[in-house]
Design an enzyme around this catalytic site. Structure first.
Site, short mmCIF file in Angstrom:
data_model
loop_
_atom_site.label_atom_id
_atom_site.label_comp_id
_atom_site.label_asym_id
_atom_site.label_seq_id
_atom_site.Cartn_x
_atom_site.Cartn_y
_atom_site.Cartn_z
N TYR A 59 1.80 29.49 28.44
CA TYR A 59 2.07 28.50 27.14
C TYR A 59 2.42 27.02 27.71
CZ TYR A 59 2.78 32.93 24.70
OH TYR A 59 2.76 34.24 24.15
N ARG A 212 -0.05 33.51 11.82
CA ARG A 212 -0.22 31.99 12.26
C ARG A 212 0.03 31.03 11.36
NH1 ARG A 212 -3.17 35.55 14.77
NH2 ARG A 212 -3.28 35.63 17.29
#
Length: 338
Positions: A59, A212
Site C-alpha cells: 500500500y 469500494r
C-alpha cells in the site's frame, strides 16, 4: 470509548468487530494523503476505540506513515491490533512483478515491514496473495518460524481457496482468512471458503465490505470520484455501462436501512458482522470512520440477517469486481508438497 469485540477465530484474540482498512490513505483511491491528514484520522480512530488496523507492504507509503505515527504518538502502538501482509506484486527474477510467498521472500518481507513500521512485532501477518508455485505448507512453516521468534502473533491468508486454507491449517492454526466479501461480493458463500473457515474456526476478515465505496450510498455519479481514481478504470462496477445499474441496487438496500434508522453502509457492515465476519472498511474522512465504527453497535437479529441475505442474493450487481489482469490471483491453490 469502546466498541463491541469478538474473538478473531476460535479461541483467538479479542478485536473490534468492525476494523479499519488503511489502504485508501495512500493508494488507488485518489491522491495520497499527507501525514497531517492521516494522523488526524488515526487519532480519531483511537479515540472511538477503532483499534483493528489493516495495512500491507503493497500500500504505497502506508507502512512508513504508520511508523512515523507510532513514533509521534507514544503508547499508540500498544492500543492497536496491527495486521500487515506480504507477497503481492513482488519483484520476480525476470524483472517483472508477480506473486511470491516462498520462505526466502517471506523472511525479507517481515524484517522490512517491522523496520518500516518501527515495531517489534505485528499482531497478524497475512500471505497477501497465494503463489501457486510454492506449496502453502512451506510458506506457513516460514510464518511459524516468525511466530516462534516473536515477530508475529497470528497467521493469516488472503484470497485463497478452501483447499489452501485446509492445507495451511493442518500445519499451524490459521487465525484469519481475508477475502473480498460484501453484499456485492458473495463468492466465499459459493466456493467453500466461508464454510471451511466456519468448520476450522478461522475468522473471515472482509475487505472492500462496502464494495469500494458504492455501498455507502454517497457515490451517486462517476464524477463524484477523483479523475485519477483507479475505480474508474480498474473496477467494472464503476464503468459507464454498469454504474447506474449498481446505484439502483444500492437504493434498494437503502430502503431497508431507512426502516432501521441507519445508513446503507452501516446496514452492509452490520449484515457482515451478523454473518460472523470482521469487515475492515477504509475511508479518508473522519465522519465516515465514525459512521463505519457505529455499525458495530447495530443489532440485527438472526431473522434480520436471513431476510437481508435473501434480498442481497436477489440484488446481483452489474460487472465483475476487477478488470481482466487486475487484482492478482484470486482464490488460488498451490502445488502439492512432494
Amino acid at each position: 470509548m469502546s466498541l463491541p469485540t469478538a474473538p478473531l477465530g476460535r479461541n483467538g484474540p479479542e478485536v473490534v468487530t468492525v476494523g479499519f482498512g488503511l489502504m485508501g490513505l495512500h493508494v488507488f483511491y485518489g491522491p495520497e494523503k499527507s501525514d497531517e491528514e492521516c494522523f488526524a484520522i488515526l487519532d480519531r480512530a483511537l479515540e472511538i476505540g477503532e483499534t483493528f488496523w489493516d495495512t500491507s507492504d503493497l500500500y504505497g507509503g502506508n507502512e512508513a506513515m504508520l511508523g512515523r505515527y507510532f513514533k509521534a504518538r507514544p503508547g499508540a502502538r500498544e492500543k492497536v491490533f496491527l495486521a500487515t501482509k506480504f507477497g503481492a506484486y513482488a519483484p520476480l527474477p525476470d524483472g517483472s512483478t508477480g506473486t511470491r510467498s516462498d520462505p526466502e521472500w517471506a523472511r525479507i518481507c517481515i524484517d522490512k515491514s517491522l523496520k518500516t513500521l518501527g515495531v517489534e512485532f505485528v499482531d497478524l501477518y497475512y500471505v497477501h496473495r497465494i503463489d501457486k508455485n510454492v506449496p502453502i505448507e512451506d510458506t506457513v512453516e516460514a510464518l511459524v518460524e516468525f511466530k516462534n521468534a516473536g515477530k508475529i502473533k497470528h497467521i493469516g491468508l488472503s484470497e485463497c481457496s478452501a483447499r489452501t486454507i485446509e492445507r495451511a491449517h493442518a500445519i499451524h492454526p490459521i487465525a484469519a482468512a481475508q477475502v473480498e466479501y460484501s453484499p456485492f461480493s458473495l463468492d466465499i458463500e459459493d466456493n467453500g471458503v466461508k464454510a471451511t473457515c466456519e468448520k476450522l474456526g478461522i475468522a473471515v476478515v472482509a475487505y472492500s465490505p462496502l464494495s469500494r465505496g458504492i455501498l455507502t450510498g454517497k457515490i451517486r455519479s462517476r464524477s463524484d470520484l477523483d479523475k485519477n481514481d483507479s475505480r474508474l478504470t480498474m473496477m467494472p462496477r464503476f464503468s459507464e455501462e454498469n454504474f447506474d445499474k449498481n446505484v439502483q441496487l444500492v437504493d434498494e438496500l437503502q430502503a431497508e436501512a431507512d426502516k432501521r434508522g441507519i445508513t446503507v453502509g452501516q446496514l452492509a457492515l452490520a449484515w457482515l458482522v451478523g454473518q460472523g465476519a470482521f469487515p475492515i472498511p477504509g475511508t479518508t474522512k473522519i465522519e465516515r470512520l465514525e459512521e463505519n465504527a457505529g455499525a458495530a453497535k447495530v443489532q440485527l437479529s438472526k431473522e434480520d440477517v436471513e431476510y437481508l441475505s435473501k434480498l442481497i442474493r436477489e440484488a446481483v450487481p452489474a460487472g465483475s469486481r476487477y478488470a481482466p489482469g487486475v487484482g492478482g490471483p484470486l482464490y488460488e491453490d498451490t502445488v502439492e508438497r512432494k
